[in-house]
Design an enzyme around this catalytic site. Structure first.
Site, PDB file in Angstrom:
ATOM      1  N   TYR A 142       0.868  -1.186   0.000  1.00 49.67           N
ATOM      2  CA  TYR A 142       0.000   0.000   0.000  1.00 49.67           C
ATOM      3  C   TYR A 142       0.900   1.229   0.000  1.00 49.67           C
ATOM      4  O   TYR A 142       1.833   1.313   0.802  1.00 49.67           O
ATOM      5  CB  TYR A 142      -0.896   0.010   1.235  1.00 49.67           C
ATOM      6  CG  TYR A 142      -1.799   1.218   1.344  1.00 49.67           C
ATOM      7  CD1 TYR A 142      -1.527   2.237   2.262  1.00 49.67           C
ATOM      8  CD2 TYR A 142      -2.915   1.350   0.522  1.00 49.67           C
ATOM      9  CE1 TYR A 142      -2.347   3.347   2.359  1.00 49.67           C
ATOM     10  CE2 TYR A 142      -3.756   2.463   0.623  1.00 49.67           C
ATOM     11  CZ  TYR A 142      -3.451   3.455   1.544  1.00 49.67           C
ATOM     12  OH  TYR A 142      -4.267   4.550   1.639  1.00 49.67           O
ATOM     13  N   ASP A 237       9.441   2.919  -0.654  1.00 55.49           N
ATOM     14  CA  ASP A 237       8.396   3.617   0.096  1.00 55.49           C
ATOM     15  C   ASP A 237       8.624   3.328   1.585  1.00 55.49           C
ATOM     16  O   ASP A 237       8.242   2.273   2.088  1.00 55.49           O
ATOM     17  CB  ASP A 237       7.008   3.148  -0.351  1.00 55.49           C
ATOM     18  CG  ASP A 237       5.915   3.817   0.472  1.00 55.49           C
ATOM     19  OD1 ASP A 237       4.730   3.557   0.201  1.00 55.49           O
ATOM     20  OD2 ASP A 237       6.249   4.603   1.381  1.00 55.49           O
ATOM     21  N   LYS A 265       4.697  10.135   8.222  1.00 56.42           N
ATOM     22  CA  LYS A 265       4.458   9.675   9.595  1.00 56.42           C
ATOM     23  C   LYS A 265       5.423  10.286  10.628  1.00 56.42           C
ATOM     24  O   LYS A 265       5.263  11.438  11.031  1.00 56.42           O
ATOM     25  CB  LYS A 265       4.472   8.145   9.633  1.00 56.42           C
ATOM     26  CG  LYS A 265       3.316   7.527   8.789  1.00 56.42           C
ATOM     27  CD  LYS A 265       3.295   6.025   8.841  1.00 56.42           C
ATOM     28  CE  LYS A 265       2.342   5.443   7.828  1.00 56.42           C
ATOM     29  NZ  LYS A 265       0.949   5.391   8.274  1.00 56.42           N
TER      30      LYS A 265
HETATM   31  P1  KE4 Z   1      -0.830   8.614   4.142  1.00 57.11           P
HETATM   32  O1  KE4 Z   1      -1.366   9.247   2.879  1.00 57.11           O
HETATM   33  O2  KE4 Z   1      -1.894   7.807   4.865  1.00 57.11           O
HETATM   34  O3  KE4 Z   1      -0.116   9.628   5.042  1.00 57.11           O
HETATM   35  O4  KE4 Z   1       0.341   7.600   3.738  1.00 57.11           O
HETATM   36  C1  KE4 Z   1       0.057   6.608   2.792  1.00 57.11           C
HETATM   37  C2  KE4 Z   1       1.054   5.470   2.953  1.00 57.11           C
HETATM   38  C3  KE4 Z   1       2.085   5.354   2.045  1.00 57.11           C
HETATM   39  N1  KE4 Z   1       3.006   4.361   2.151  1.00 57.11           N
HETATM   40  C4  KE4 Z   1       2.945   3.468   3.168  1.00 57.11           C
HETATM   41  C5  KE4 Z   1       3.981   2.391   3.254  1.00 57.11           C
HETATM   42  C6  KE4 Z   1       1.906   3.543   4.137  1.00 57.11           C
HETATM   43  O5  KE4 Z   1       1.850   2.643   5.126  1.00 57.11           O
HETATM   44  C7  KE4 Z   1       0.943   4.560   4.034  1.00 57.11           C
HETATM   45  C8  KE4 Z   1      -0.206   4.704   5.010  1.00 57.11           C
HETATM   46  N2  KE4 Z   1      -0.305   3.725   6.022  1.00 57.11           N
HETATM   47  C9  KE4 Z   1      -1.647   3.440   6.497  1.00 57.11           C
HETATM   48  C10 KE4 Z   1      -1.530   2.357   7.577  1.00 57.11           C
HETATM   49  N3  KE4 Z   1      -1.271   1.107   7.011  1.00 57.11           N
HETATM   50  C11 KE4 Z   1      -2.342   4.669   6.990  1.00 57.11           C
HETATM   51  C12 KE4 Z   1      -3.555   4.413   7.853  1.00 57.11           C
HETATM   52  C13 KE4 Z   1      -4.829   4.870   7.193  1.00 57.11           C
HETATM   53  O6  KE4 Z   1      -4.956   4.708   5.955  1.00 57.11           O
HETATM   54  O7  KE4 Z   1      -5.700   5.394   7.923  1.00 57.11           O
END
Ligand code: KE4
Length: 425
Positions: A142, A237, A265
């Site tokens: 993801y 990533d 994060k």
């Molecule tokens: P955000 O757009 O949510 O800040 O980041 C996206 C993203 C990109 N790359 C990786 C490896 C990530 O884990 C994420 C986002 N992680 C999720 C949790 N698995 C965010 C939680 C959510 O979607 O509410």
């Protein structure tokens, strides 16, 4: 303050599913989400005045625990001068210098406001730099919710059974090649079948949005080799793993140098931030220097930068990593021991302060094997833990996080609770 039930009823009237991010909706584990009114250290206090030991850590940022005084102080200080200027500010320079120092593969970096923006922009940059359109991602990984990357995605997409989101035009999806993780042959075949057409390979070096998966020995080096052979941009990533597993993330642990890295994060200290950076000759393709456009009203926001700088500095002064690794091993041992005692097959991958549990006898090394995990059993485990005051990620396809604030009573209590929950399965 109203309790979670009343708040959720109101939220559902106005916010789709009552949540601003789908994974928070508890759809795959049952029940209704609780609302949090405050957080401190390893603890969340809910709107129902329950205290929970938190293993979600706001999905990664809270590596020092919630509401850390040093981060809070840094935000308060920055706040004295205003919240957003829309011009360059000194904090952005300090943040860039810290990121470049922590992650040697990053020679230049651009701040944005989320991990999604970071990966979306990195993909566009790689396409602009190479003049190619296709990208490779891996099933179960993801990378946020931009169109090109919501193909066979993990995290909430997988949790809710729509790894290929509606609304993504087939023409976009055609440019994304999805391969199995940990399969060098598939990678080589994809490049052979698309000569000169693949702009980039984007990978979570340790996939953590399908539960936690670790690479076969040599796999990440093979990714590097094949990308170099074909002049494709290798994008790590590290939105989740960056600064979480080491100052320099997985690329430091594995000794692999990607061309671009995406971050998020932890570098926001709990405020909205993303970043992407890497080789200067690629980054200089970005506007206003180069032809690839990318922008953001709140990019480099002074409050978020101040919080992130404090969080990064703490990682150095607090000697965080050995402490976090010990905590991770303690939880892993407790979970493995409890499953063994109960005679329940389980895989408990753990690295540093990240861990997950797959209720399956099959070693998990990719998306299909992750799906052999008994999601119903996970839901029961999750619920038993929550009832006893331990909050795990509300999905079998996520990864749990520890913070330095878990040291001592919190981790000991949580291990007891999780072991008892497994015994009661
Ligand atoms: P955000 O757009 O949510 O800040 O980041 C996206 C993203 C990109 N790359 C990786 C490896 C990530 O884990 C994420 C986002 N992680 C999720 C949790 N698995 C965010 C939680 C959510 O979607 O509410």
């Amino acid at each position: 303050m109203q309790n979670s039930e009343l708040l959720f009823a109101r939220a559902k009237e106005l916010i789709p599913g009552g949540v601003n991010s789908p994974v928070r909706a508890f759809r795959s584990v049952g029940g209704a989400p609780f609302f949090v009114k405050s957080a401190r250290g390893a603890l969340l206090t809910t709107a129902d005045d329950r205290e929970l030991i938190d293993f979600v850590c706001t999905w990664g940022p809270a590596i020092h625990g919630h509401n850390h005084p040093v981060i809070k102080q840094a935000i308060a200080l920055a706040l004295e001068n205003g919240t957003s200027f829309g011009t360059p500010n000194p904090y952005e320079v300090e943040m860039a210098e810290l990121i470049v120092r922590f992650v040697p593969s990053i020679k230049k970096v651009r701040m944005c406001n989320s991990g999604t923006e970071a990966t979306m922009s990195a993909i566009r940059l790689a396409r602009g730099f190479t003049g190619r359109d296709k990208i490779i991602k891996f099933s179960g990984c993801y990378h946020g919710h931009s169109d090109s990357l919501l193909i066979k995605a993990g995290s909430g997409a997988l949790t809710h059974g729509n790894p290929d989101s509606a609304g993504v035009p087939a023409s976009f999806a055609r440019e994304t090649i999805v391969l199995p993780y940990n399969d060098v042959g598939a990678l080589e075949a994809a490049f052979a079948a698309n000569p000169g057409a693949i702009a980039a390979v984007i990978v979570e070096p340790y996939p953590a949005n399908v539960g936690l998966i670790l690479p076969d020995k040599g796999y990440l080096a093979a990714l590097r080799r094949v990308c170099s052979q074909h002049d494709a941009v290798l994008i790590f990533d590290e939105v989740m793993t960056g600064f979480r597993l080491a100052k320099g993330g997985v690329q430091e642990l594995e000794g692999i140098t990607p061309d671009l890295t995406t971050l998020g994060k932890i570098i926001g200290g709990g405020l909205p931030v993303g970043a992407f950076g890497g080789r200067a000759e690629i980054m200089d393709f970005l506007a206003p220097v180069g032809p690839v456009y990318q922008a953001g009203t709140l990019s480099g926001n002074p409050l978020a930068m101040a919080a992130g700088i404090a969080a990064l500095r703490l990682l150095e002064s607090d000697n965080s990593y050995p402490r976090l690794a010990r905590l991770g091993a303690q939880v892993r041992d407790a979970l493995q021991g409890a499953c063994l005692a109960k005679g329940i097959p389980a895989q408990v991958p753990q690295v540093g302060s990240m861990f997950s549990i797959f209720f399956t006898a099959t070693p998990v090394r990719d998306y299909p094997t992750a799906l052999t995990s008994d999601a119903k059993r996970f839901a029961r485990f999750f619920t038993l833990c929550l009832e006893a005051g331990v909050y795990l990620p509300p999905s079998a396809y996520e990864t749990a996080f520890l913070s330095t604030a878990h040291e001592g009573a919190a981790v000991d209590r949580a291990c007891e609770v999780m072991a008892r929950a497994i015994a009661a399965l």
